[in-house]
Write an enzyme that holds these catalytic residues in place. Sequence first.
Site, PDB file in Angstrom:
ATOM      1  N   GLU B 202       0.852  -1.188   0.000  1.00 26.00           N
ATOM      2  CA  GLU B 202       0.000   0.000   0.000  1.00 26.00           C
ATOM      3  C   GLU B 202       0.887   1.236   0.000  1.00 26.00           C
ATOM      4  O   GLU B 202       1.806   1.358   0.811  1.00 26.00           O
ATOM      5  CB  GLU B 202      -0.913  -0.024   1.233  1.00 26.00           C
ATOM      6  CG  GLU B 202      -1.842   1.170   1.291  1.00 26.00           C
ATOM      7  CD  GLU B 202      -3.033   0.959   2.220  1.00 26.00           C
ATOM      8  OE1 GLU B 202      -3.431  -0.185   2.467  1.00 26.00           O
ATOM      9  OE2 GLU B 202      -3.578   1.979   2.703  1.00 26.00           O
ATOM     10  N   GLU B 328     -10.471   4.674   9.444  1.00 25.68           N
ATOM     11  CA  GLU B 328     -10.687   4.344   8.029  1.00 25.68           C
ATOM     12  C   GLU B 328     -11.229   2.931   7.851  1.00 25.68           C
ATOM     13  O   GLU B 328     -10.794   2.184   6.974  1.00 25.68           O
ATOM     14  CB  GLU B 328      -9.383   4.533   7.236  1.00 25.68           C
ATOM     15  CG  GLU B 328      -8.917   5.983   7.222  1.00 25.68           C
ATOM     16  CD  GLU B 328      -7.662   6.228   6.396  1.00 25.68           C
ATOM     17  OE1 GLU B 328      -6.898   5.278   6.182  1.00 25.68           O
ATOM     18  OE2 GLU B 328      -7.461   7.380   5.961  1.00 25.68           O
ATOM     19  N   ARG B 361      -1.915   3.770  16.831  1.00 27.17           N
ATOM     20  CA  ARG B 361      -1.883   4.947  15.950  1.00 27.17           C
ATOM     21  C   ARG B 361      -2.981   5.956  16.303  1.00 27.17           C
ATOM     22  O   ARG B 361      -4.116   5.585  16.588  1.00 27.17           O
ATOM     23  CB  ARG B 361      -1.985   4.527  14.481  1.00 27.17           C
ATOM     24  CG  ARG B 361      -0.760   3.737  14.062  1.00 27.17           C
ATOM     25  CD  ARG B 361      -0.846   3.257  12.642  1.00 27.17           C
ATOM     26  NE  ARG B 361      -0.373   4.243  11.684  1.00 27.17           N
ATOM     27  CZ  ARG B 361      -1.078   4.725  10.682  1.00 27.17           C
ATOM     28  NH1 ARG B 361      -2.335   4.373  10.524  1.00 27.17           N
ATOM     29  NH2 ARG B 361      -0.557   5.569   9.830  1.00 27.17           N
ATOM     30  N   ASP B 407      -2.489  14.487   6.946  1.00 24.90           N
ATOM     31  CA  ASP B 407      -1.976  13.212   6.437  1.00 24.90           C
ATOM     32  C   ASP B 407      -0.766  13.407   5.529  1.00 24.90           C
ATOM     33  O   ASP B 407      -0.905  13.269   4.311  1.00 24.90           O
ATOM     34  CB  ASP B 407      -3.090  12.465   5.694  1.00 24.90           C
ATOM     35  CG  ASP B 407      -2.689  11.026   5.356  1.00 24.90           C
ATOM     36  OD1 ASP B 407      -1.701  10.539   5.923  1.00 24.90           O
ATOM     37  OD2 ASP B 407      -3.370  10.416   4.524  1.00 24.90           O
ATOM     38  N   GLU B 435       4.096   9.082  -0.666  1.00 23.62           N
ATOM     39  CA  GLU B 435       2.709   9.073  -1.131  1.00 23.62           C
ATOM     40  C   GLU B 435       2.269  10.431  -1.676  1.00 23.62           C
ATOM     41  O   GLU B 435       1.716  10.514  -2.763  1.00 23.62           O
ATOM     42  CB  GLU B 435       1.781   8.665   0.026  1.00 23.62           C
ATOM     43  CG  GLU B 435       0.309   8.714  -0.351  1.00 23.62           C
ATOM     44  CD  GLU B 435      -0.607   8.250   0.784  1.00 23.62           C
ATOM     45  OE1 GLU B 435      -0.101   7.895   1.856  1.00 23.62           O
ATOM     46  OE2 GLU B 435      -1.833   8.255   0.574  1.00 23.62           O
TER      47      GLU B 435
END
Lengths: 722, 722
Positions: B202, B328, B361, B407, B435
Amino acid sequence: MTRPGPPGSPDPYGVHPAWLPDEAFRPIGSRRTLLRGGGPLAGTVHEEVARACARYGGSVRRQAAGPDDGAANGRDDGGEAGGDDGGPYDLVLALTAAGPLPAVAEAVLAGFRRRSAADDGPAVEDEGIGEEGYVVARRDGVTVVLADSAAGLLYGLFHVVRLGEEAFGAERPAERHRPAARLRMLDHWDNVAVHPVMGQVERGYAGGSIFWCDGALRDDLTRVAAYGRLLAACGVNAVAVNNVNVHAAETRLLTDHLGDVAAIADRLRPYGVRVHLSVNFAAPLALGGTATADPLDEDVRAWWAAVTTRVYEAIPDFGGYVVKADSEGQPGPHAYGRDHADGANLLAGALAPFGGVVHWRAFVYNHRQDWRDRSTDRARAAYDHFAPLDGRFRDNVILQVKHGPIDFQVREPVSPVIAAMPRTRVALELQVTQEYTGQQRHVCYLAPMWSEVLGFRPWGPAGPGVADIVAGDVAGGGLVGVSNAGDDPYWTGHPLAQANLYTFGRLAWAPSSDPAAILDEWIGLTFPLAAGRDDGRLREALHEIMDDSCGTYERYTAPLGVGFMVRPGHHYGPDVDGYEYTPWGTYHFADRDGVGVDRTRATGTGFTGQYPPPWSEVYESLTRCPDELLLFFHHVPYGHVLHDGSTVIQHIYDTHFAGVEEVERARLRWAELAGLVPAALHARVRELFAEQLRCAEEWRDQVNAYFLRKSGVPDAQGRRIP
Amino acid sequence: MTRPGPPGSPDPYGVHPAWLPDEAFRPIGSRRTLLRGGGPLAGTVHEEVARACARYGGSVRRQAAGPDDGAANGRDDGGEAGGDDGGPYDLVLALTAAGPLPAVAEAVLAGFRRRSAADDGPAVEDEGIGEEGYVVARRDGVTVVLADSAAGLLYGLFHVVRLGEEAFGAERPAERHRPAARLRMLDHWDNVAVHPVMGQVERGYAGGSIFWCDGALRDDLTRVAAYGRLLAACGVNAVAVNNVNVHAAETRLLTDHLGDVAAIADRLRPYGVRVHLSVNFAAPLALGGTATADPLDEDVRAWWAAVTTRVYEAIPDFGGYVVKADSEGQPGPHAYGRDHADGANLLAGALAPFGGVVHWRAFVYNHRQDWRDRSTDRARAAYDHFAPLDGRFRDNVILQVKHGPIDFQVREPVSPVIAAMPRTRVALELQVTQEYTGQQRHVCYLAPMWSEVLGFRPWGPAGPGVADIVAGDVAGGGLVGVSNAGDDPYWTGHPLAQANLYTFGRLAWAPSSDPAAILDEWIGLTFPLAAGRDDGRLREALHEIMDDSCGTYERYTAPLGVGFMVRPGHHYGPDVDGYEYTPWGTYHFADRDGVGVDRTRATGTGFTGQYPPPWSEVYESLTRCPDELLLFFHHVPYGHVLHDGSTVIQHIYDTHFAGVEEVERARLRWAELAGLVPAALHARVRELFAEQLRCAEEWRDQVNAYFLRKSGVPDAQGRRIP
C-alpha cells in the site's frame, strides 16, 4: 454460482421472470392452439405453447410441415399437451409454406395479400410477410398468426402474449408486423477473465456475466437460454458475447475457445438470436504468429480467412465480428499506416463468403488530449475520422456510431456521423447499461431519449430521420444496445431497469413507437396481476415514476448539455471538475464568468459545421440553439438568458432543486406500491430509491455549490446552497 | 522473483548496494583490525570486517570473549581473514565487558570515563556508554571503538565506515554516540495477499514487497537480510513487517503464519533489528472464535495473552504490535463502547510480561464526513480523540502520531497531539514513502521537512522541541517511518529516494543533525568513487538537486499549506477539486473571492486552540501566521498580502512557475552527471526527471488555470496560463 433469487420466485433458478412471467401466458395456455410448422424455431413456439397449456389447461396440436424442416416434414405431433383435440382452435399459428392452411388462416392470408400497406414496418413492394415478419388477425372467433419463417412465427406468438386476453376478444383485421431494422443487437461488455479494473462486466451494474465467470464459460448456461427467450420476446436477434475491449483471454475466443462461443450460440439459436464476437484487430499477431496485423498484408488476410472459416464450421449462423480499433488503446490499422476502411474491409472480406457482417465502431478519438489545447475537440473526432471514408467500406461493413458525439451522456446532440455517410451502412449504438445515467441504482427510463434520437431529422423536418437511416431496409445497419443484463436475480440490478432492456428491443423493431406505450406494455407483462386491476394504481404510479425519469436525471446532473461532470473512472456521482484537467477531451471550461464549450464555426472548434443545414445554423446560433444543448455548443456568461427567461445560473439552481424534489416524489410514490408488487422487488427498489435520493442530493449540492462559488450569484429564491 | 539488477551491479542478486557498496569498506578492509567480543551481533561485526579484508587485503582477529556469549567465551578466532597477525592493529573494536582491553583501548575508555559530556546523545548521569551507544576515538595511531553491547559495536563499526579514510587519519578525542530515541522503527505497509486496490504494498512505489509475494512469505529472504544490514548502517532497530490495514491474510500472521514472521526475525536479528507486527484489533473474533473483541472481556484478554505468549515462544525478541484501530474502517474498541486507552491497554497487558510495546496509531478521524458541514474539522480529530485519554495508557503503550494533523502533506503544521499528552509515550510518524511527495518518481529529499518538524517547539523557543518529546529517554516513543523500500533493484524506485530512507534512520538516531550534512554523508557512502574526487562535482550537483527539492515540490504543488489538491485514490498528480466535495475532510474552500480553511477560534473550527501558546496565538493571527501555513489556518481573499509583499494569487502563480523552473534546472544538472554515476542509475534518474518535469508542469498549469478561472486575476508578469 447462481445467487439466491427473489423470495417466492417461481423460477427454479431463483431468477425473476422479467417480462415473461407464467401469468402472461394464461390467455394462450388456457385455450386450444394449432401450430403448423416444422423446424427447431417452430419447435420453440410449440414448447412455449405446450408449457403454458400444461400450466393452464389448454391444448396444442402441432402439425410439423414445412420446407424449413425436411426431417420433420409432414409429422403430426398433435395433442401432446391437451389430449384428444381435433379442434376447433382458438389460436392458429402457421407458417405460410407449411402446406394447406386451415380455412380461417387461408382467409386471413388472402385478405392480407389484397392489402398492400405495412402496419409498422417500412413500406414494401412485395406481397410477402417478410423475413421475421408476421401477420396477426382475429376472424370468425379464431386468432390467426401467419409467418413466412419460423422466426416470424415466434415473434407473432410473443405478439399474442403481449395482447393477452385482448388477443381473443373482438375480431381484428390482419395487421402485418415486421422489424424496421434487420439487425437488432445487444453488445455485452462482458469479460471472460475478470479485469483488474473493470471487473467481469465492464460498465456492468447487474452482477456478473451470464456467459462468463472467472476466466471461463459458465458451467450452467440455463440463464443464457432464458436470456435468449427474453430477447426474442422483445425483438432482439443478435448478441455480441464479449467486451469490445478485447483483452488476452477474450482474444482467444476466436480460436482456442471457439467452442465456448458455439455453446452460447446453441443456447440462443432456439430463440432466433445469432451470436457475434468482439475481436482483437491484432489477433493474427497475438494468436497467429504473423509478423504483422497490417490489413493489406497477405498473410494477415489469409489468417483471418482461415480463422473465419473455422468459426463458421463451428457456428454456421454466426453473425460476425465487432471491432473497437484504434480507440482508447485498442490496436487498429493506424499502426500500419492504414485507415479504418482498410481495417474493416479486411474482416469483411473474411466474413463475406458466409454472410457475416463487421460492426466497426466509430468511437475513435484522441484519449490523450492536452486539456490546455482548446482547439482540439473530441466531439469532432468520429466525423473527422470516418466521413472522408464514406463509400470505401464493403457492403457487409456496418459502422457502429454512438448516438452522440461524445459518450452516452444523458444529453448530447445526435452524432453528425449518422448523416455524413450516405454510402455506408450505419448502426446506431445506444447504451442500455446505465453508465452515465445512474448505473442501475437510479430509475432512468431511457426510451424518451432514444426516441428523440431516432426521431431526429438531420436535414430538417422534410428529410429522413435517424431511424430511417439506421433501419433502412437496404443500407441500414440497425440498432445496437450495450446490454444492461447480468447474473443479478432481477437481470438488471434495478428491477425497473428491465424496462430499458425491453424497450431497446421494441424500439429496434419499431423505432417510431411511443415510449410511454412501450412502458405500458412492459408494465402489463411484468406485473400482470397488479397491472390488470381495474383501479390502474400500479400503471399510473409507474408512469409517474418512470415516464420522465430520464428528464429528472438530466435535471439533477450536468446542466444544459455540458456533460461529463462525473467522478473519473467509475463515472458514478458528481465531480464537476473531475474531467476538467484530464486528457479525455471532456471539458466544461467553467470560470468565474461563464461556462460551456464553444463549438461554433465563428469562434470555436467548428464542430457545428459537421451538421447539414438547418442544424449547422441552429446550433451555431446562440439564440436558436436549443437551451438543453446550449453549453454543448456555446460558452456563455452565467447571466445569459434562456428561452424561458431564466438565466443560465438560475436555471442550474432551479433544475437541480427540482430534480431532487422529483426523485423524492417518485420515492414516496413507490412506497405506496407495497403490496402491489412482490415484496422482495418492492424492497429492492425502495433501497435503491434511498441511494438515488442521496446521490441526487449530492449532485444538487455539488453542482450548485460549485457554480455558486464560481459565479458568486446567489439563488434568486434564497434556498440553501452549501 | 528478483528483477534484473542494474547492469554491472556487483551484487549477485542484481540489487543496488545503496549506502553500503564494497568500496565504502576499503579503508577498513585494507587494514588490521582486532575485534573483542562474543555473541551473534559481534559475529556480524566480524563478518563485515572479514568480508572487507577478503576483498581489500587487510586482516581481522577476533577474540570472542564477553558476558553476552557464554559459549564463545574466551575463544580466539584470530587470523581467519589475514593469516598470522598478532598486531599491531589499525582498528580495535571492543566490548567493554570483553575482559582486559588492549592498552590503547583501556586508555580511551579511561579518558572517556573522565569526561561527562555526551556528544550527540541526551545528557546522562552515568558513566556507561549505554545500550546501543559507542565511543570512538583515535589515539596513538589506533582507531578505537568501544561499546557496552554488541549492538553498539555494530553501530560503531558503521560509524567508522562513514568516516572512511578520515577514521585513520589524525588523532581524535573520544566521542560518545548514542541514539536519541530507543525505538527507531520502519513500518512496512506491505500486504501478504495482493490487495485488489492497494496492491502488494500500500502506497508503495518501489515494486513489490521484500517480505511477501502473492499471498505468501518469499522463498528467498536474502534481501531481507540485506535490508537489515542497510538499516543497521543508518541506525534503524525495528521493523513492522505488515500493513497497518490488516486484511484477512495478514490477520493470520499472528497465529497460523507466525512462522513467517519468525523467519523474517531470524534474518533481521543479526543486524540488531527487531520485528513488530501490525495486528487486527478484531483478531480474537476473526481467528479465536471469541464472541466479541471487547477489550474488557475476559475471554478476549485471555486470547491475546495466550496468542502473545506463543509469539514470544517463536520470537523471543519480538518487538510488539502496531494497531490502526477505529480508523478508516479498521475495527477498534469503539464498537464495544470502549475507548482507545481500553483498546491499547488490552494489548499492552498481553505484551508487558515480555517487554513488548504497542504502537497505537492516533490517525483517527471521520472519513465519512459531510463536505457540506464546515464545522467539522478533520485536523481536530486526533487531539479530540486522544488528548482526554492522557494518563490512561499503560507504560508500554506508544501513541504513534503522524507529524501533521491531516496526512503527510508536504506542508502541515506539527500535530498538536504531540504536545498534548505529557503522561503518554508519543512516537512521531513520518512518511518515508512518498505518497504525497512525488511517489518516488519525483526527487524530494524529505529531511529538511522532518528536521523542521523535529525542531518545532510547541511551547515556544524556551520549551522543548518535538525531538525532545518523542526521543526523550524515559517517556519518548521514538520515531517511526513508513518505509519506502521494496523489491525494486534500487530498493526505493527512484535511486535518489534512498537518501530518504537513510536519513530517516540518521535523524531518528540524532534528530538535531543537519539534513545537508546527512545528505553529504549519504552521497559519500553511495557514490564513494565519484564523491571522493577532488573536484567535488558530484557532491555539488547532488546538493543542488536535492537540498531544497522538498521546497521545490511544495512550490509546484498545493500552495501555502492548503494541501490535498491531488487526484483522489492514488494521490499522484494534481486535481484541485479532487477532494473538495468528498467525505474525506480535506477541503480548500476556494471560491471566486478567496481560498483556505478558517481554523481559527474566532470564526473557524477552533483548531488553533489545540496548540499551547505562543502557537495558539500565532496561528490564530492573520498577520502573525507563517505564510507557508496561511491557507491551512485562514480563509483569505486572493488579494491578501503576504509578508513578502506579494498577494496570495500572485504567490500561487509565482511559486508554480518557479517550482517548474527548478525542476528543469535540476534535470539539466543531472544530465551533466553522466559518467560520474553508474550508467543504469543515471538513465533511470534521467527518465524519472522527464516524468517529474511533465508532472510539475501539469501541477503548475492546473493550479494556475484553476485559480485564474476562479479569481479572474491575471498574472502580473503576463505569463501564459492555459
